[in-house]
Design a protein around this motif. Structure first.
Motif, short mmCIF file in Angstrom:
data_model
loop_
_atom_site.label_atom_id
_atom_site.label_comp_id
_atom_site.label_asym_id
_atom_site.label_seq_id
_atom_site.Cartn_x
_atom_site.Cartn_y
_atom_site.Cartn_z
N ASP A 135 0.80 -1.22 0.00
CA ASP A 135 0.00 0.00 0.00
C ASP A 135 0.84 1.29 0.00
N PRO A 136 1.96 1.35 0.76
CA PRO A 136 2.76 2.59 0.69
C PRO A 136 3.32 2.85 -0.72
N LEU A 137 3.75 1.80 -1.41
CA LEU A 137 4.23 1.95 -2.79
C LEU A 137 3.10 2.44 -3.70
N VAL A 138 1.94 1.81 -3.57
CA VAL A 138 0.78 2.21 -4.38
C VAL A 138 0.42 3.66 -4.08
N GLY A 139 0.43 4.03 -2.81
CA GLY A 139 0.12 5.40 -2.43
C GLY A 139 1.10 6.40 -2.99
N THR A 140 2.38 6.07 -2.98
CA THR A 140 3.39 6.96 -3.55
C THR A 140 3.11 7.22 -5.02
N LEU A 141 2.82 6.17 -5.78
CA LEU A 141 2.58 6.34 -7.21
C LEU A 141 1.25 7.05 -7.47
N ASN A 142 0.20 6.65 -6.77
CA ASN A 142 -1.10 7.31 -6.95
C ASN A 142 -1.01 8.79 -6.62
N ASN A 143 -0.41 9.13 -5.49
CA ASN A 143 -0.36 10.52 -5.08
C ASN A 143 0.54 11.35 -5.99
N SER A 144 1.60 10.74 -6.51
CA SER A 144 2.44 11.44 -7.50
C SER A 144 1.63 11.74 -8.75
N ALA A 145 0.87 10.76 -9.21
CA ALA A 145 0.02 10.95 -10.39
C ALA A 145 -1.04 12.02 -10.12
N ALA A 146 -1.66 11.98 -8.94
CA ALA A 146 -2.70 12.96 -8.61
C ALA A 146 -2.12 14.37 -8.60
N TYR A 147 -0.95 14.54 -8.03
CA TYR A 147 -0.33 15.87 -7.98
C TYR A 147 -0.07 16.40 -9.40
N MET A 148 0.30 15.50 -10.29
CA MET A 148 0.64 15.90 -11.66
C MET A 148 -0.59 16.00 -12.56
N GLY A 149 -1.77 15.64 -12.07
CA GLY A 149 -2.96 15.64 -12.90
C GLY A 149 -2.99 14.50 -13.90
#
Length: 194
Positions: A135-149
């Motif tokens: 989950d922390p890995l998934v969160g890192t990638l998801n949140n990076s994508a969200a920040y970038m739109g």
């Protein structure tokens, strides 16, 4: 725009379980989809220096930072293929993502605007039966994508510790066959497990 996949390999091993799983998923892509594979072990980035308050960023014109920046900007789909290390991405992948912070501030690059609407995917191999530990890995990638739109296609999880183990994970190999065929939604904050 024709789809162009960038596979960023974050393992310290060649032909790692994560890379094997990513290659199985990539085999399913249509033949007209361009693929670029960059190993961070073979193209290491230097330590990231945060210059936000000290000086202007300049666009790299040579070396691995220039290679990765150009490949990232050219990709419609970015696949982070990182083994699960201490419940998150590997150090080389974290460094690559740290460089995104500098590229956001590099004049003339329009990094965030360029990546907006494109898709970020993840592939990882882990040595646990319980996928929740990723989950922390998934969160890192998801949140990076969200920040970038960006859109977030999720993370393809496979089980494997010793070299080649992931090829015994029939569930992961089955999921790999359709992983990139899914329509990825726009990433959103906060990351939530379903």
């Amino acid at each position: 725009m024709t789809r162009r996949f960038l596979f960023v390999l974050g393992s310290s091993r060649t032909e790692s379980n994560t890379e094997m799983l990513a290659r199985r998923a990539a085999e399913q892509l249509p033949t007209d989809v361009e693929q670029q594979w960059i190993s961070l072990a073979e193209h290491p980035l230097p330590d990231y220096v945060d210059l936000r308050h000290d000086s202007d960023h300049t666009r790299p014109t040579e070396g691995n930072a220039a290679l990765l920046l150009d490949a990232t900007l050219a990709a419609t789909d970015i696949v982070i293929a990182s083994p699960l290390y201490w419940y998150s991405v590997s150090a080389p992948v974290k460094r690559y993502l740290d460089f995104w912070a500098g590229w956001l501030r590099t004049p003339g690059v329009d990094f965030k605007a360029t990546l907006a609407g494109r898709t970020l995917w993840g592939v990882t191999a882990l040595a646990h039966e319980e996928g929740e530990v990723a989950d922390p890995l998934v969160g890192t990638l998801n949140n990076s994508a969200a920040y970038m739109g960006m859109r977030f296609g999720g993370v393809l999880l496979g089980n494997g510790s010793k070299p080649g183990d992931v090829l015994k994970d029939t569930g992961a190999l089955t999921r790999a066959k359709t992983f990139f065929a899914r329509e990825a939604p726009l990433a959103r904050f906060p990351y939530e497990t379903e």
